[in-house]
Design a protein around this motif. Sequence first.
Motif, short mmCIF file in Angstrom:
data_model
loop_
_atom_site.label_atom_id
_atom_site.label_comp_id
_atom_site.label_asym_id
_atom_site.label_seq_id
_atom_site.Cartn_x
_atom_site.Cartn_y
_atom_site.Cartn_z
N LYS A 221 16.14 27.76 28.65
CA LYS A 221 15.61 27.01 27.52
C LYS A 221 15.54 25.52 27.83
N SER A 222 16.51 25.06 28.63
CA SER A 222 16.52 23.64 28.98
C SER A 222 17.23 23.44 30.32
N MET A 223 17.05 22.24 30.86
CA MET A 223 17.66 21.88 32.14
C MET A 223 18.19 20.46 32.04
N SER A 224 19.35 20.26 32.61
CA SER A 224 19.90 18.91 32.70
C SER A 224 20.47 18.75 34.11
N ARG A 225 20.80 17.53 34.45
CA ARG A 225 21.37 17.24 35.77
C ARG A 225 22.89 17.14 35.65
N ALA A 226 23.58 17.59 36.68
CA ALA A 226 25.04 17.49 36.71
C ALA A 226 25.44 16.02 36.78
N LYS A 227 26.49 15.67 36.10
CA LYS A 227 26.98 14.29 36.08
C LYS A 227 28.22 14.12 36.97
N GLN A 228 29.02 15.19 37.07
CA GLN A 228 30.20 15.13 37.91
C GLN A 228 30.45 16.50 38.52
N TRP A 229 31.20 16.52 39.62
CA TRP A 229 31.44 17.75 40.35
C TRP A 229 32.42 18.64 39.60
N THR A 230 32.10 19.93 39.53
CA THR A 230 33.01 20.97 39.03
C THR A 230 32.79 22.20 39.90
N GLY A 231 33.59 23.21 39.72
CA GLY A 231 33.40 24.46 40.45
C GLY A 231 32.06 25.09 40.13
N GLU A 232 31.64 24.99 38.86
CA GLU A 232 30.34 25.53 38.44
C GLU A 232 29.20 24.79 39.15
N VAL A 233 29.31 23.46 39.22
CA VAL A 233 28.29 22.65 39.90
C VAL A 233 28.26 23.00 41.38
N GLU A 234 29.41 23.22 41.98
CA GLU A 234 29.47 23.61 43.40
C GLU A 234 28.67 24.89 43.65
N ASN A 235 28.88 25.89 42.81
CA ASN A 235 28.17 27.15 42.99
C ASN A 235 26.68 27.00 42.70
N LEU A 236 26.32 26.22 41.69
CA LEU A 236 24.90 25.97 41.42
C LEU A 236 24.24 25.28 42.62
N TYR A 237 24.95 24.34 43.22
CA TYR A 237 24.46 23.64 44.41
C TYR A 237 24.15 24.65 45.51
N ARG A 238 25.02 25.61 45.71
CA ARG A 238 24.83 26.62 46.77
C ARG A 238 23.64 27.52 46.46
N PHE A 239 23.50 27.96 45.22
CA PHE A 239 22.35 28.79 44.85
C PHE A 239 21.05 28.00 45.02
N GLN A 240 21.04 26.75 44.59
CA GLN A 240 19.82 25.95 44.67
C GLN A 240 19.47 25.61 46.11
N GLN A 241 20.45 25.45 46.96
CA GLN A 241 20.20 25.22 48.38
C GLN A 241 19.50 26.44 49.00
N ALA A 242 19.84 27.63 48.52
CA ALA A 242 19.26 28.87 49.03
C ALA A 242 17.92 29.19 48.38
N GLY A 243 17.49 28.37 47.40
CA GLY A 243 16.18 28.54 46.80
C GLY A 243 16.15 29.26 45.47
N TYR A 244 17.28 29.32 44.78
CA TYR A 244 17.36 29.98 43.48
C TYR A 244 17.83 29.00 42.43
N ARG A 245 17.48 29.28 41.18
CA ARG A 245 17.90 28.45 40.06
C ARG A 245 19.41 28.52 39.89
N ASP A 246 19.92 29.75 39.86
CA ASP A 246 21.34 29.98 39.60
C ASP A 246 21.69 31.43 39.94
N GLU A 247 22.88 31.84 39.59
CA GLU A 247 23.34 33.20 39.89
C GLU A 247 22.48 34.26 39.21
N LEU A 248 22.07 34.00 37.99
CA LEU A 248 21.24 34.95 37.25
C LEU A 248 19.93 35.24 37.98
N GLU A 249 19.24 34.19 38.43
CA GLU A 249 17.98 34.38 39.14
C GLU A 249 18.22 35.09 40.47
N TYR A 250 19.29 34.74 41.17
CA TYR A 250 19.60 35.39 42.45
C TYR A 250 19.77 36.89 42.26
#
Length: 93
Positions: free
Chosen positions: A14-43
Amino acid sequence: MACVSRVDGNAKPKSMSRAKQWTGEVENLYRFQQAGYRDELEYKQVKQVERIDRWPETGFVKKLQRRDNTFYYYNRKRECDDRDVHKVKVYTY
């Protein structure tokens, strides 16, 4: 940070925002996005997998298959540097 709820298999964000600070969730999102996916759900939708390899100590993603079927392997430690945190997209469903 927005809470991501898992709705159905074909959920569109529904919406997208940018991460402001590092968290475990942001770390995993970073990894999914590096591999070419939006997030775990899309993967999971694209690759038709139930389980994702994670490091037991940290819960960070261990290995992802890119869309071209090559693999990314990740360390058990943080890989998303502070300078890259603002590049991570956080989707709300």
